[in-house]
Design a protein around this motif. Structure first.
Motif, PDB file in Angstrom:
ATOM      1  N   TYR A   1       0.854  -1.185   0.000  1.00 46.94           N
ATOM      2  CA  TYR A   1       0.000   0.000   0.000  1.00 46.94           C
ATOM      3  C   TYR A   1       0.888   1.231   0.000  1.00 46.94           C
TER       4      TYR A   1
ATOM      5  N   THR B   1       3.578   0.444   2.894  1.00 45.18           N
ATOM      6  CA  THR B   1       3.418  -0.733   3.748  1.00 45.18           C
ATOM      7  C   THR B   1       3.467  -1.974   2.875  1.00 45.18           C
TER       8      THR B   1
ATOM      9  N   ALA C   1       2.137  -5.278   3.047  1.00 45.15           N
ATOM     10  CA  ALA C   1       1.176  -6.025   3.873  1.00 45.15           C
ATOM     11  C   ALA C   1       1.345  -7.525   3.703  1.00 45.15           C
TER      12      ALA C   1
ATOM     13  N   PRO D   1      -2.329 -12.655  13.940  1.00 40.77           N
ATOM     14  CA  PRO D   1      -2.754 -11.479  14.685  1.00 40.77           C
ATOM     15  C   PRO D   1      -3.230 -10.367  13.752  1.00 40.77           C
ATOM     16  N   SER D   2      -3.952  -9.453  14.315  1.00 43.22           N
ATOM     17  CA  SER D   2      -4.460  -8.321  13.547  1.00 43.22           C
ATOM     18  C   SER D   2      -3.295  -7.582  12.881  1.00 43.22           C
ATOM     19  N   GLY D   3      -3.474  -7.228  11.615  1.00 45.52           N
ATOM     20  CA  GLY D   3      -2.452  -6.466  10.905  1.00 45.52           C
ATOM     21  C   GLY D   3      -1.377  -7.312  10.249  1.00 45.52           C
ATOM     22  N   CYS D   4      -1.498  -8.649  10.302  1.00 49.84           N
ATOM     23  CA  CYS D   4      -0.419  -9.490   9.747  1.00 49.84           C
ATOM     24  C   CYS D   4      -0.563  -9.687   8.244  1.00 49.84           C
ATOM     25  N   GLY D   5      -1.649  -9.200   7.644  1.00 49.94           N
ATOM     26  CA  GLY D   5      -1.771  -9.272   6.189  1.00 49.94           C
ATOM     27  C   GLY D   5      -2.802 -10.260   5.659  1.00 49.94           C
ATOM     28  N   LYS D   6      -3.601 -10.836   6.548  1.00 47.84           N
ATOM     29  CA  LYS D   6      -4.582 -11.854   6.134  1.00 47.84           C
ATOM     30  C   LYS D   6      -5.581 -11.296   5.121  1.00 47.84           C
ATOM     31  N   SER D   7      -6.206 -10.168   5.501  1.00 53.74           N
ATOM     32  CA  SER D   7      -7.234  -9.597   4.612  1.00 53.74           C
ATOM     33  C   SER D   7      -6.626  -9.142   3.307  1.00 53.74           C
ATOM     34  N   SER D   8      -5.420  -8.581   3.377  1.00 50.52           N
ATOM     35  CA  SER D   8      -4.765  -8.118   2.148  1.00 50.52           C
ATOM     36  C   SER D   8      -4.544  -9.284   1.196  1.00 50.52           C
TER      37      SER D   8
HETATM   38  P1  ADP Z   1      -5.120  -8.386   8.882  1.00 49.32           P
HETATM   39  O1  ADP Z   1      -6.225  -8.793   7.950  1.00 49.32           O
HETATM   40  O2  ADP Z   1      -4.218  -9.540   9.220  1.00 49.32           O
HETATM   41  O3  ADP Z   1      -5.611  -7.692  10.098  1.00 49.32           O
HETATM   42  P2  ADP Z   1      -4.463  -6.411   6.861  1.00 49.32           P
HETATM   43  O4  ADP Z   1      -4.227  -7.165   5.607  1.00 49.32           O
HETATM   44  O5  ADP Z   1      -5.782  -5.739   7.032  1.00 49.32           O
HETATM   45  O6  ADP Z   1      -4.160  -7.364   8.111  1.00 49.32           O
HETATM   46  O7  ADP Z   1      -3.337  -5.318   7.025  1.00 49.32           O
HETATM   47  C1  ADP Z   1      -1.957  -5.601   6.829  1.00 49.32           C
HETATM   48  C2  ADP Z   1      -1.176  -4.314   6.890  1.00 49.32           C
HETATM   49  O8  ADP Z   1      -1.522  -3.487   5.787  1.00 49.32           O
HETATM   50  C3  ADP Z   1      -1.429  -3.480   8.126  1.00 49.32           C
HETATM   51  O9  ADP Z   1      -0.227  -2.859   8.493  1.00 49.32           O
HETATM   52  C4  ADP Z   1      -2.452  -2.470   7.665  1.00 49.32           C
HETATM   53  O10 ADP Z   1      -2.345  -1.286   8.410  1.00 49.32           O
HETATM   54  C5  ADP Z   1      -2.020  -2.234   6.225  1.00 49.32           C
HETATM   55  N1  ADP Z   1      -3.175  -1.881   5.365  1.00 49.32           N
HETATM   56  C6  ADP Z   1      -4.278  -2.620   5.165  1.00 49.32           C
HETATM   57  N2  ADP Z   1      -5.109  -2.013   4.293  1.00 49.32           N
HETATM   58  C7  ADP Z   1      -4.509  -0.843   3.930  1.00 49.32           C
HETATM   59  C8  ADP Z   1      -4.849   0.223   3.060  1.00 49.32           C
HETATM   60  N3  ADP Z   1      -5.992   0.220   2.355  1.00 49.32           N
HETATM   61  N4  ADP Z   1      -3.979   1.254   2.946  1.00 49.32           N
HETATM   62  C9  ADP Z   1      -2.820   1.268   3.631  1.00 49.32           C
HETATM   63  N5  ADP Z   1      -2.431   0.291   4.470  1.00 49.32           N
HETATM   64  C10 ADP Z   1      -3.253  -0.771   4.633  1.00 49.32           C
END
Ligand code: ADP
Length: 401
Positions: free
Chosen positions: A38, A48, A50, A69-76
């Motif tokens: 990102y 970032t 991700a 854990p939260s923020g580890c990149g799962k959703s990305s």
């Molecule tokens: P998880 O699903 O494991 O909680 P995310 O994939 O949501 O993790 O996020 C992974 C990293 O990417 C985090 O550091 C988050 O802050 C960053 N991130 C997620 N979405 C965005 C975005 N749209 N823009 C910038 N940074 C993002």
């Protein structure tokens, strides 16, 4: 309940026919060296990363959980597979086809999120039928009826969605995402908005629904119980990378690193060398772990003197290495067992996962030890009292140092 061979799965409910394309696919999802980045909000913000180079496979009919854990990149990662985020490097393939440049709606994937985002002006049937509007009426009605049965809402067709509970809404959202027979269903924390008891029940029902429909799925969660309930295999992620992929029991029995074990809830790590002379037999430690650490699981310690401390050799530790003296901090009765929180100086315990900044003195960790049922009834665990603490090897694993 955990099955590791996707071809050996039993159909839990209703004989929903497996979509023909699944059989023809041959290969399911292949993720290779995928990177997702990102840009910062302004030019001075750092980018970032991700997802930092992830490779995974999901076989047809298999359910894979992305756990971390939260923020580890799962959703990305999930969003990159869906086509909602651009892939900065690496490839995503399905059924052998490279999906680069294939837009979201052409991938044949289904999506389900934490909030089901139902259409409030449509009834339950109208929501479930949303993605199959082009199917002839009678067939559509049959499919809606069948899926409402699969998700445990038989007969709910005409209910207004505004009258449903949170759990019922997510069941409708699941039926809606299954209706078009997606060749891959991507679920992003679909149960996270629900309370704990409901989540546990729905996790079981979600697994049954995915099995009944033969759906290939990737399921994102930060809750390991949920991952273990729903998935055939679990990929543990941390800081944009996959640390280990394994079926739940194997992951639990043989975490590949201390980090994975910590995330699963292993509470203390004792150098095997410090346990020498306590009859370590090396039965089944992880291959990399011969000079490693004994990871003490949430059920790996007992308040000694209780009846069911096993002396049997499991995970390479034969006899009880202990007991150690500990000081009771408090106790709770949960799920039929008394959990006694104890401050105890375990060998090499400085810096263990359970230590809380020197709580109880140097080298002392705060851990939870189980009391046997009989002892739990008989003994009041008075804070400040001293007790004996012993390892239960059955609740321990061996990990690399
Ligand atoms: P998880 O699903 O494991 O909680 P995310 O994939 O949501 O993790 O996020 C992974 C990293 O990417 C985090 O550091 C988050 O802050 C960053 N991130 C997620 N979405 C965005 C975005 N749209 N823009 C910038 N940074 C993002």
């Amino acid at each position: 309940m955990v099955q590791t061979d996707p071809t050996a799965r039993t159909v839990a409910q209703g004989p929903a026919p497996r979509p023909a394309q699944h059989a023809a696919d041959g290969a399911g999802l292949e993720v290779r060296d995928v990177v997702v980045r990102y840009d910062g909000a302004s030019r001075r913000d750092p980018r970032t990363t991700a997802v930092a180079g992830v490779s995974l496979d999901v076989a047809p009919g298999e359910v894979l959980a992305l756990l971390g854990p939260s923020g580890c990149g799962k959703s990305s990662l999930l969003r990159a597979v869906a086509g909602l985020e651009p892939v900065a490097a690496g490839t995503v393939r399905f059924a052998g086809d490279d999906l680069a440049g294939v837009p979201v709606h052409r991938r044949g994937f289904g999506l389900m999120f934490q909030e089901g985002q139902l259409f409030p002006h449509r009834d339950v049937a109208g929501n479930v039928a949303y993605g199959i509007a082009d199917v002839p009426r009678a067939e559509r009605d049959d499919r809606v009826r069948e899926l409402l049965g699969v998700v445990g809402l038989a007969g709910y067709e005409r209910r207004a969605v505004t009258t449903l509970s949170g759990g019922e809404r997510q069941r409708v959202a699941l039926a809606r995402s299954l209706a078009p027979r997606p060749r891959l269903l991507l679920l992003d924390e679909p149960l996270s908005a629900l309370d704990r008891g409901l989540r546990e029940r729905l996790a079981l029902d979600l697994r049954a629904a995915l099995q009944a429909t033969g759906t290939t799925a990737v399921f994102v969660t930060h809750d390991h119980d949920e991952a273990f309930t729903v998935a055939d295999r679990v990929a543990v992620m941390d800081a944009g990378r996959v640390l280990q992929v394994a079926p739940p029991e194997e992951l639990w029995r043989e975490p590949s690193s201390r980090r994975v074990a910590e995330f699963l809830g292993y509470q203390a790590f004792l150098p095997l060398s410090d346990l020498a002379g306590r009859e370590l037999t090396g039965v089944s430690p992880h291959p990399d772990a011969r000079d490693g650490m004994l990871a003490v699981g949430p059920r790996g310690l007992r308040v000694a003197g209780t009846p069911d401390v096993s002396g049997s050799p499991v995970h390479g530790v034969a006899a009880r290495p202990g007991p150690w003296r500990g000081t009771v901090v408090g106790s709770v009765f949960r799920r039929g067992a008394t959990e006694v929180t104890v401050d105890v100086a375990l060998p090499g315990s400085a810096g263990s996962a359970g230590s809380a900044g020197g709580v109880g003195g140097a080298g002392t960790v705060r851990v939870v030890a189980l009391a046997g049922r009989e002892a739990g009834e008989a003994i009041a665990w008075v804070p400040g009292h001293e007790v004996d603490v012993a390892l239960d090897p059955a609740g321990c694993a061996v990990v690399p140092a």
